[in-house]
Design an enzyme around this catalytic site. Structure first.
Site, PDB file in Angstrom:
ATOM      1  N   HIS A 144       0.833  -1.199   0.000  1.00 23.98           N
ATOM      2  CA  HIS A 144       0.000   0.000   0.000  1.00 23.98           C
ATOM      3  C   HIS A 144       0.875   1.260   0.000  1.00 23.98           C
ATOM      4  O   HIS A 144       1.825   1.359   0.762  1.00 23.98           O
ATOM      5  CB  HIS A 144      -0.860   0.060   1.261  1.00 23.98           C
ATOM      6  CG  HIS A 144      -2.047  -0.845   1.254  1.00 23.98           C
ATOM      7  ND1 HIS A 144      -1.936  -2.214   1.370  1.00 23.98           N
ATOM      8  CD2 HIS A 144      -3.380  -0.564   1.174  1.00 23.98           C
ATOM      9  CE1 HIS A 144      -3.155  -2.732   1.369  1.00 23.98           C
ATOM     10  NE2 HIS A 144      -4.051  -1.760   1.250  1.00 23.98           N
ATOM     11  N   ASN A 174       8.173  -3.550   3.361  1.00 22.65           N
ATOM     12  CA  ASN A 174       6.736  -3.341   3.530  1.00 22.65           C
ATOM     13  C   ASN A 174       6.275  -3.628   4.952  1.00 22.65           C
ATOM     14  O   ASN A 174       5.563  -2.830   5.568  1.00 22.65           O
ATOM     15  CB  ASN A 174       5.976  -4.229   2.546  1.00 22.65           C
ATOM     16  CG  ASN A 174       4.473  -4.088   2.669  1.00 22.65           C
ATOM     17  OD1 ASN A 174       3.947  -2.988   2.762  1.00 22.65           O
ATOM     18  ND2 ASN A 174       3.779  -5.215   2.685  1.00 22.65           N
TER      19      ASN A 174
END
Length: 368
Positions: A144, A174
């Site tokens: 994201h 991440n």
């Protein structure tokens, strides 16, 4: 032969037994449940497709989007307005070039339980669209850029799982470094009670870049530029897209030089050369302690200023992306598409799957 009489007074055929009656009644009840369930889900996704002009531009500092200065970045671009964030998507890299959000204490006071719903972005033509298969067994996470935890509504949460908001991200980058930076950014908002304007995205450095799937380009690094109007604090996180767990804080000008993007067109060059000691973890944020000044970046080449007419044109593109509800991405042959959110087959499939599962579970319980 006499027919068996039901308790309701209806005469039923002999081959009908008690289980048959329960099954019929169960399906009727389940149908009613599914209708109510479906209405709730449909309302959720309808709200996804109705981002207003003002809400769209509110995600930018002073309503002005980041601007692509480097001409090579302009090919096959798609300005996309979502609930809670905006994206400049590239059909070349099949990732966003930047993702912008405005984080406020009121926004982050809303806690939405996470519900994963990764999906393709149907506003992007198929030839330029990242698909779920691109990431499977790639060795990279679907990372994201606008985090799910920043989202104040279910509609915004669903939008955050669009692949237009994702880049191929190294697992440790991440899951550890980037997660900690996202938590630190939210802590600034919630602990210090101040708004933070955030621009996040990938860095593509070098001539030979790795790809996954059908041409999704893997970033060499990821960045997050932040600006706090209340205190004037500014800076940018920059982390190599690998498992090294490295991250540094740089000036916005330094980042603009690497990217070819004017990240905050409404700020002066003097402001963007300032660099503060931004927190790397949420625990480093104290309620009443401002961040220390780090340095003035006199060496980097800040992005050039952008004419007002160019910024107005870009604002109009994002306003159209938020307000128009009738365009179809798959039938578009243009290089710039600013149509409406069309959740299309992905949302319909997800809704049908959830309805079927709910029906089956309900019926099985009744038949026990």
């Amino acid at each position: 032969m006499a027919k068996k009489k039901s308790s309701s007074g209806l005469m039923l055929p002999k081959f009908w037994n008690q289980n048959s009656v329960k099954a019929i009644l169960g399906m009727v009840a389940a149908g009613s449940f599914a209708f109510a369930f479906g209405q709730e889900k449909i309302q959720q996704f309808v709200s996804t497709a109705t981002v207003s002009n003002s809400a769209c531009l509110d995600q930018f500092y002073r309503e002005v989007p980041p601007y692509l200065v480097k001409q090579s970045l302009e090919k096959n671009n798609y300005p996309l307005c979502f609930n809670g964030f905006n994206v400049m998507y590239s059909g070349v890299s099949k990732t966003p070039l930047w993702v912008a959000e405005a984080l406020t204490p009121a926004r982050l006071s809303q806690k939405i339980p996470r519900e994963d719903s990764f999906h393709e972005e149907n506003r992007v033509p198929r030839e330029h669209r990242a698909v779920l298969q691109d990431y499977r067994a790639s060795g990279y996470d679907r990372g994201h850029m606008a985090p799910n935890a920043d989202m104040p509504t279910k509609a915004a949460q669903f939008d955050s799982f669009s692949l237009a908001n994702m880049v191929p991200q190294a697992p440790k980058n991440n899951q550890q470094i980037w997660r900690e930076l996202e938590e630190a950014t939210r802590a600034i908002v919630t602990k210090q009670k101040q708004d933070v304007y955030v621009v996040t995205g990938p860095v593509y450095a070098g001539k030979k870049l790795k790809t996954i799937g059908n041409g999704v380009i893997v970033p060499t690094a990821t960045y997050k530029a932040v600006y706090m109007p209340k205190t004037g604090t500014i800076g940018a996180y920059l982390a190599p897209n690998d498992n090294s767990l490295r991250v540094e804080v740089v000036s916005v000008c330094y980042l603009e030089e690497q990217l070819g993007i004017n990240l905050f067109p409404q700020l002066t060059e003097e402001q963007k050369r300032n660099t503060y000691k931004l927190p790397l973890k949420a625990g480093a944020v104290k309620a009443n302690v401002q961040f220390a000044y780090s340095h003035w970046d006199a060496e980097s080449q800040c992005a050039e200023d952008v004419e007002a007419s160019q910024l107005n044109a870009l604002q109009s593109q994002f306003s159209s992306s938020g307000a128009s509800l009738s365009s179809s991405a798959d039938s578009s042959n243009s290089n710039s598409h600013t149509g409406s959110p069309d959740q299309g087959g992905d949302v319909q499939d997800a809704m049908i799957k959830q309805l079927i599962e709910a029906l089956l579970q309900f019926i099985l319980q009744l038949l026990k």
